[in-house]
Design an enzyme around this catalytic site. Structure first.
Site, PDB file in Angstrom:
ATOM      1  N   ASN A  50       8.310   7.367  -7.862  1.00 47.84           N
ATOM      2  CA  ASN A  50       8.504   6.278  -6.907  1.00 47.84           C
ATOM      3  C   ASN A  50       9.416   5.200  -7.490  1.00 47.84           C
ATOM      4  O   ASN A  50       9.442   4.071  -7.013  1.00 47.84           O
ATOM      5  CB  ASN A  50       7.150   5.646  -6.555  1.00 47.84           C
ATOM      6  CG  ASN A  50       6.204   6.658  -5.951  1.00 47.84           C
ATOM      7  OD1 ASN A  50       6.592   7.444  -5.095  1.00 47.84           O
ATOM      8  ND2 ASN A  50       4.964   6.650  -6.398  1.00 47.84           N
ATOM      9  N   HIS A 136      -2.585   4.759   3.490  1.00 51.42           N
ATOM     10  CA  HIS A 136      -2.954   5.077   2.103  1.00 51.42           C
ATOM     11  C   HIS A 136      -4.468   5.011   1.897  1.00 51.42           C
ATOM     12  O   HIS A 136      -5.156   4.184   2.507  1.00 51.42           O
ATOM     13  CB  HIS A 136      -2.264   4.052   1.193  1.00 51.42           C
ATOM     14  CG  HIS A 136      -2.332   4.379  -0.258  1.00 51.42           C
ATOM     15  ND1 HIS A 136      -3.288   3.860  -1.089  1.00 51.42           N
ATOM     16  CD2 HIS A 136      -1.546   5.170  -1.033  1.00 51.42           C
ATOM     17  CE1 HIS A 136      -3.088   4.303  -2.326  1.00 51.42           C
ATOM     18  NE2 HIS A 136      -2.033   5.096  -2.312  1.00 51.42           N
ATOM     19  N   GLU A 178       0.819   0.669   6.751  1.00 51.38           N
ATOM     20  CA  GLU A 178       1.854   0.655   5.722  1.00 51.38           C
ATOM     21  C   GLU A 178       3.167   0.278   6.419  1.00 51.38           C
ATOM     22  O   GLU A 178       3.310   0.484   7.626  1.00 51.38           O
ATOM     23  CB  GLU A 178       1.998   2.042   5.079  1.00 51.38           C
ATOM     24  CG  GLU A 178       0.792   2.444   4.259  1.00 51.38           C
ATOM     25  CD  GLU A 178       0.996   3.764   3.515  1.00 51.38           C
ATOM     26  OE1 GLU A 178       2.082   3.975   2.948  1.00 51.38           O
ATOM     27  OE2 GLU A 178       0.068   4.574   3.518  1.00 51.38           O
ATOM     28  N   SER A 182       3.923   6.322   2.774  1.00 51.87           N
ATOM     29  CA  SER A 182       4.152   6.843   1.432  1.00 51.87           C
ATOM     30  C   SER A 182       4.422   8.340   1.380  1.00 51.87           C
ATOM     31  O   SER A 182       5.161   8.800   0.529  1.00 51.87           O
ATOM     32  CB  SER A 182       2.961   6.506   0.538  1.00 51.87           C
ATOM     33  OG  SER A 182       1.760   6.995   1.097  1.00 51.87           O
ATOM     34  N   ASP A 207       1.011  -3.259   4.245  1.00 54.55           N
ATOM     35  CA  ASP A 207       1.165  -2.808   2.860  1.00 54.55           C
ATOM     36  C   ASP A 207       2.598  -2.290   2.736  1.00 54.55           C
ATOM     37  O   ASP A 207       2.944  -1.255   3.313  1.00 54.55           O
ATOM     38  CB  ASP A 207       0.127  -1.700   2.608  1.00 54.55           C
ATOM     39  CG  ASP A 207       0.268  -1.003   1.250  1.00 54.55           C
ATOM     40  OD1 ASP A 207       1.367  -1.070   0.658  1.00 54.55           O
ATOM     41  OD2 ASP A 207      -0.702  -0.359   0.820  1.00 54.55           O
ATOM     42  N   HIS A 210       6.056   0.866  -0.375  1.00 55.24           N
ATOM     43  CA  HIS A 210       7.256   1.715  -0.466  1.00 55.24           C
ATOM     44  C   HIS A 210       8.498   1.083   0.158  1.00 55.24           C
ATOM     45  O   HIS A 210       9.549   1.708   0.209  1.00 55.24           O
ATOM     46  CB  HIS A 210       6.981   3.088   0.140  1.00 55.24           C
ATOM     47  CG  HIS A 210       5.933   3.825  -0.623  1.00 55.24           C
ATOM     48  ND1 HIS A 210       6.214   4.632  -1.707  1.00 55.24           N
ATOM     49  CD2 HIS A 210       4.586   3.823  -0.500  1.00 55.24           C
ATOM     50  CE1 HIS A 210       5.083   5.104  -2.206  1.00 55.24           C
ATOM     51  NE2 HIS A 210       4.084   4.630  -1.490  1.00 55.24           N
ATOM     52  N   LYS A 242       6.109   0.850  -7.797  1.00 55.87           N
ATOM     53  CA  LYS A 242       7.045   1.722  -7.086  1.00 55.87           C
ATOM     54  C   LYS A 242       8.465   1.262  -7.440  1.00 55.87           C
ATOM     55  O   LYS A 242       8.862   1.419  -8.578  1.00 55.87           O
ATOM     56  CB  LYS A 242       6.748   1.680  -5.587  1.00 55.87           C
ATOM     57  CG  LYS A 242       5.237   1.893  -5.253  1.00 55.87           C
ATOM     58  CD  LYS A 242       4.842   3.352  -5.196  1.00 55.87           C
ATOM     59  CE  LYS A 242       3.367   3.653  -5.421  1.00 55.87           C
ATOM     60  NZ  LYS A 242       2.398   3.119  -4.482  1.00 55.87           N
TER      61      LYS A 242
HETATM   62  C1  PLP Z   1       0.763   3.243  -4.562  1.00 55.74           C
HETATM   63  C2  PLP Z   1       0.163   2.626  -3.360  1.00 55.74           C
HETATM   64  C3  PLP Z   1      -0.933   1.773  -3.451  1.00 55.74           C
HETATM   65  C4  PLP Z   1      -1.687   1.565  -4.741  1.00 55.74           C
HETATM   66  O1  PLP Z   1      -0.964   0.833  -5.643  1.00 55.74           O
HETATM   67  P1  PLP Z   1      -1.278   0.979  -7.202  1.00 55.74           P
HETATM   68  O2  PLP Z   1      -0.711  -0.241  -7.792  1.00 55.74           O
HETATM   69  O3  PLP Z   1      -0.611   2.229  -7.648  1.00 55.74           O
HETATM   70  O4  PLP Z   1      -2.777   1.048  -7.325  1.00 55.74           O
HETATM   71  C5  PLP Z   1      -1.370   1.129  -2.314  1.00 55.74           C
HETATM   72  N1  PLP Z   1      -0.775   1.349  -1.123  1.00 55.74           N
HETATM   73  C6  PLP Z   1       0.249   2.211  -0.991  1.00 55.74           C
HETATM   74  C7  PLP Z   1       0.854   2.418   0.350  1.00 55.74           C
HETATM   75  C8  PLP Z   1       0.747   2.875  -2.106  1.00 55.74           C
HETATM   76  O5  PLP Z   1       1.736   3.750  -1.978  1.00 55.74           O
END
Ligand code: PLP
Length: 402
Positions: A50, A136, A178, A182, A207, A210, A242
């Site tokens: 990522n 996620h 999101e 992801s 969130d 990405h 990421k």
């Molecule tokens: C990777 C991810 C997370 C978690 O983040 P980390 O810091 O790796 O625990 C949360 N939400 C999404 C959409 C992700 O891709």
């Protein structure tokens, strides 16, 4: 009746998952130089990280980490509320608030913990949590931990989201999605969801794990790309692991949100603060991500090159235009086979299987980074062309039904 054995149960579950080609395998990377990984003495070119902007091994970010560690040591020595909150954390929170255009920011050790925190602090038993079907695991788990009713809507489907919210008009509600998904790489309809949440008086949480660094002005992410402010998206969350190439996460929003998280988020309170040197490295990564537009441009060009080539080959592409380019293969066995064949040719690509993605939608999750070269994308296409993969016409569609 004799007590059943937990370990017998585990053994039976493992046998079932092996039969369905769902066993996960941990592999040890001996050396990593951007996408060039050394595993078991072999050099593999990875298309599964990522690290979208190619910052994970950037010398200036490594230097920031080292110099902060020399000054401040490695461990933060305590949780934030005891004595673990350092100047580097505070400075990182200020940088992020400015970049995101939000009043306040709180840094978390991981994104998983940030999402658990938001959902358990904002929601109480009796409330409604509405989420995209493909959200996620950390968002889904947060709702479960909060003990609220979780209603999932068809992937990126506004009408389905509206129906779920309207089903319980009399209770507090939060809708979470999101920004860029992801495992699919497509984008949520953020402006329409923001309007829906306003109309339904629901809190809207996005969130942007990405999207951060990759989309929007100065890489500010999907919410900024959609020109949505704090009023539209009162809860904004993203990770550093990421595109920023470091580790950790944050939540951005208003005073009330951040105060509430600080006071009562258990995954914030009862854990050691992130090492301050990581906060310093992340500040350096943010500065580079904002300034170096060429990284986003190069990434977009590589993705376009890959899509054009894959289309010519008739590969089962999806409409995603982001760095996440799934090749939909359907059953878990096909995805594992394809990943194995690619590995023989020197490429590391993730086979993503249930329960990470819905049954019947196993895939190769091909991801790109600004640290890839055009010639490397061409080599991947060549390797894909030599494999027996389902073509676009007979490939399964990504199921998104609730
Ligand atoms: C990777 C991810 C997370 C978690 O983040 P980390 O810091 O790796 O625990 C949360 N939400 C999404 C959409 C992700 O891709």
């Amino acid at each position: 009746m004799s007590r059943p054995s937990i370990y017998d149960r585990l053994a039976a579950a493992q046998a079932r998952s092996a039969k369905a080609q769902l066993t996960r395998r941990l592999r040890c990377v001996d050396r990593a130089d951007g996408p060039h990984l050394q595993i078991n003495g072999r050099l593999l070119l990875s298309f599964c990280s990522n690290d979208y902007l190619g910052l994970a091994n950037h010398p200036a970010i490594v230097a920031a980490l080292k110099s902060a560690a020399e000054q401040d040591g490695v461990g933060s020595m305590a949780a934030h509320l005891i004595c673990g909150h350092r100047r580097e954390h505070a400075a990182l929170e200020e940088d992020l608030a400015e970049w995101m255009g939000r009043k306040r920011v709180l840094v978390f050790s991981t994104g998983y913990m940030a999402n658990l925190s938001v959902l358990t602090v904002l929601l109480q038993a009796g409330d409604l949590c509405v989420q995209d079907k493909l959200n996620h695991a950390s968002l889904l788990d947060g709702a479960h931990l909060a003990g609220v009713e979780l209603k999932r809507y068809r992937h990126a489907d506004l009408d389905s989201a509206a129906r779920q919210l309207a089903s319980r008009p009399g209770v507090c509600a939060l809708l979470a999605t999101e920004g860029v998904f992801s495992m699919d790489g497509d984008a949520a309809p953020l402006p329409a969801l923001a309007s829906l949440c306003k109309k339904e008086r629901s809190v809207f949480m996005v969130d942007v794990a990405h999207g951060l660094g990759v989309t929007g002005p100065q890489g500010a992410g999907s919410v900024a790309a959609a020109n949505l402010g704090e009023e539209d998206v009162p809860v904004l969350m993203a990770t550093f692991g990421k595109a920023l190439g470091t580790f950790g996460a944050f939540v951005a929003g208003g005073e009330t949100l951040i105060d509430a998280l600080t006071q009562s988020a258990r995954p914030y309170i009862y854990t050691t603060a992130m090492p301050p040197a990581l906060a310093a490295a992340t500040r350096a990564a943010i500065a580079i991500a904002r300034k170096e537009t060429w990284r986003r441009e190069k990434l977009a060009a590589l993705v376009a090159r890959y899509r054009a080539g894959a289309e010519q080959l008739g590969l089962p592409l999806t409409p995603s235009t982001t760095a996440i380019q799934p090749l939909m293969l359907g059953d878990a066995g096909s995805a594992v086979d394809a990943a194995r064949q690619l590995e023989k040719s020197g490429f590391l690509v993730g086979a993503i299987r249930p329960p990470t993605v819905p049954y019947g939608s196993a895939r190769l999750r091909v991801t790109f980074s600004a640290s890839h070269e055009e010639s490397e994308v061409d080599r991947l296409l060549e390797a894909l062309s030599e494999m027996r993969l389902p073509t676009a016409r007979n490939s399964p569609q990504a199921p998104d039904g609730v």
